[in-house]
Design a protein around this motif. Structure first.
Motif, short mmCIF file in Angstrom:
data_model
loop_
_atom_site.label_atom_id
_atom_site.label_comp_id
_atom_site.label_asym_id
_atom_site.label_seq_id
_atom_site.Cartn_x
_atom_site.Cartn_y
_atom_site.Cartn_z
N ARG A 14 32.49 145.18 59.63
CA ARG A 14 31.04 145.32 59.52
C ARG A 14 30.68 146.17 58.29
N THR A 15 31.00 145.66 57.13
CA THR A 15 30.61 146.35 55.90
C THR A 15 29.11 146.13 55.67
N SER A 16 28.53 146.94 54.80
CA SER A 16 27.10 146.80 54.53
C SER A 16 26.77 145.41 53.98
N THR A 17 27.66 144.88 53.15
CA THR A 17 27.43 143.54 52.58
C THR A 17 27.46 142.47 53.66
N ALA A 18 28.47 142.51 54.51
CA ALA A 18 28.60 141.50 55.56
C ALA A 18 27.44 141.57 56.55
N VAL A 19 27.07 142.78 56.94
CA VAL A 19 25.98 142.95 57.91
C VAL A 19 24.66 142.50 57.31
N GLU A 20 24.42 142.82 56.04
CA GLU A 20 23.17 142.43 55.41
C GLU A 20 23.08 140.91 55.27
N LEU A 21 24.16 140.26 54.91
CA LEU A 21 24.16 138.80 54.84
C LEU A 21 23.87 138.19 56.20
N ALA A 22 24.50 138.73 57.24
CA ALA A 22 24.29 138.23 58.60
C ALA A 22 22.84 138.43 59.03
N PRO B 109 29.47 130.60 53.78
CA PRO B 109 30.71 130.71 52.99
C PRO B 109 30.81 132.04 52.25
N ILE B 110 29.66 132.57 51.78
CA ILE B 110 29.65 133.86 51.12
C ILE B 110 30.01 134.96 52.12
N LEU B 111 29.53 134.79 53.34
CA LEU B 111 29.88 135.74 54.39
C LEU B 111 31.38 135.73 54.64
N ALA B 112 31.99 134.57 54.59
CA ALA B 112 33.45 134.49 54.76
C ALA B 112 34.16 135.31 53.70
N ASP B 113 33.68 135.23 52.45
CA ASP B 113 34.29 136.00 51.38
C ASP B 113 34.11 137.50 51.62
N ALA C 76 36.63 142.60 53.47
CA ALA C 76 36.62 143.72 54.42
C ALA C 76 37.91 143.80 55.22
N GLY C 77 38.82 142.86 54.98
CA GLY C 77 40.10 142.89 55.67
C GLY C 77 40.21 141.92 56.82
N CYS C 78 39.22 141.08 57.03
CA CYS C 78 39.27 140.11 58.12
C CYS C 78 40.31 139.03 57.80
N ASP C 79 41.24 138.87 58.70
CA ASP C 79 42.25 137.82 58.52
C ASP C 79 42.27 136.87 59.72
N ASP C 80 41.19 136.92 60.52
CA ASP C 80 41.13 136.05 61.70
C ASP C 80 40.79 134.63 61.25
N ALA C 81 41.70 133.71 61.51
CA ALA C 81 41.53 132.32 61.05
C ALA C 81 40.30 131.67 61.66
#
Length: 242
Positions: A181-189, A202-206, A211-216
């Protein structure tokens, strides 16, 4: 899929007769948002200011932005409008029936969306939507004609995709790391949730990858074709919604 989600047993048991849903696998909020999406998917076929306003109230109620009293008030308005046209609707046929159907079905669908019990709202909004879509797209087809059945099946498949977007895979839960839950990811969401425009998935995926997410499952869902709607399970996890 729906009966499993609602935790129902034998198919003979009518949902309308069920008092409570103790084994339901979905929150009231998600079920209500799914009911709203059933309407939004076919709204172009179902013009009606009252129906539109009713569904918007249900959408706000799902997020705690409208009260139960507001939901019940709009339910009463829709029911009154349905009752006022019921005699004419039942007596209509041919061109008159075709003319009345969009308004009648819009009211009928929105009435399901604003039901007080979210499981029933979702269940019956689903069936009202795919039956209305099939009937309006095929006004001259028999209720069991090939074209009618094809239209109905297409809408059912689309609803199933929406259901998967909102609830994810019930057999494979994702352990969501708070560090994602980085500021970038949360703001995009947040932007996608509020605008109801999900082109930035797709930008959220990046952002999640950074942020370290490796969940497929999480990354594939963000990069997939969708659909994505309010209640999307990845967006909800990022925003802390249930």
């Amino acid at each position: 899929m729906f009966r499993f989600l609602l935790g129902l047993g034998p198919k003979e048991l009518r949902v309308v007769d069920i008092k409570t849903f103790p084994a339901c696998r979905g929150s009231d909020r998600k079920l209500r948002l799914f009911a709203c999406e059933c309407y939004y998917r076919v709204r172009a076929l179902l013009p009606g200011e009252l129906a539109e306003a009713a569904v918007e109230t249900a959408n706000r109620y799902a997020d705690g932005l409208a009260t139960l009293e507001e939901l019940q008030a709009v339910e009463a308005l829709v029911e009154q409008a349905l009752d006022s046209m019921e005699d004419r609707w039942r007596a209509s046929q041919g061109a008159e029936l075709i003319s009345l159907q969009p308004t009648h079905d819009a009211l009928g669908l929105s009435f399901q969306v604003v039901r007080t019990q979210a499981p029933k709202a979702a269940y019956y909004a689903s069936s009202n939507a795919y039956l209305s879509a099939a009937a309006i797209a095929n006004p001259d087809a028999a209720s069991r004609g090939t074209s009618y059945d094809a239209s109905r099946a297409a809408e059912e498949r689309a609803q199933a995709d929406v259901l998967r977007d909102i609830f994810g895979n019930p057999f494979r839960a994702v352990t969501f790391d708070p560090r994602w839950r980085t500021s970038t990811a949360v703001e995009l969401a947040r932007q996608m949730y509020e605008s109801r425009v999900f082109g930035s998935m797709p930008i959220l995926a990046d952002a999640l990858l950074e942020a370290g997410c490796d969940d497929a499952d999480v990354l594939a869902h963000c990069r997939g074709d969708g659909p994505h709607v309010r209640g999307c399970w990845v967006i909800d996890l990022l925003l802390g919604k249930e």
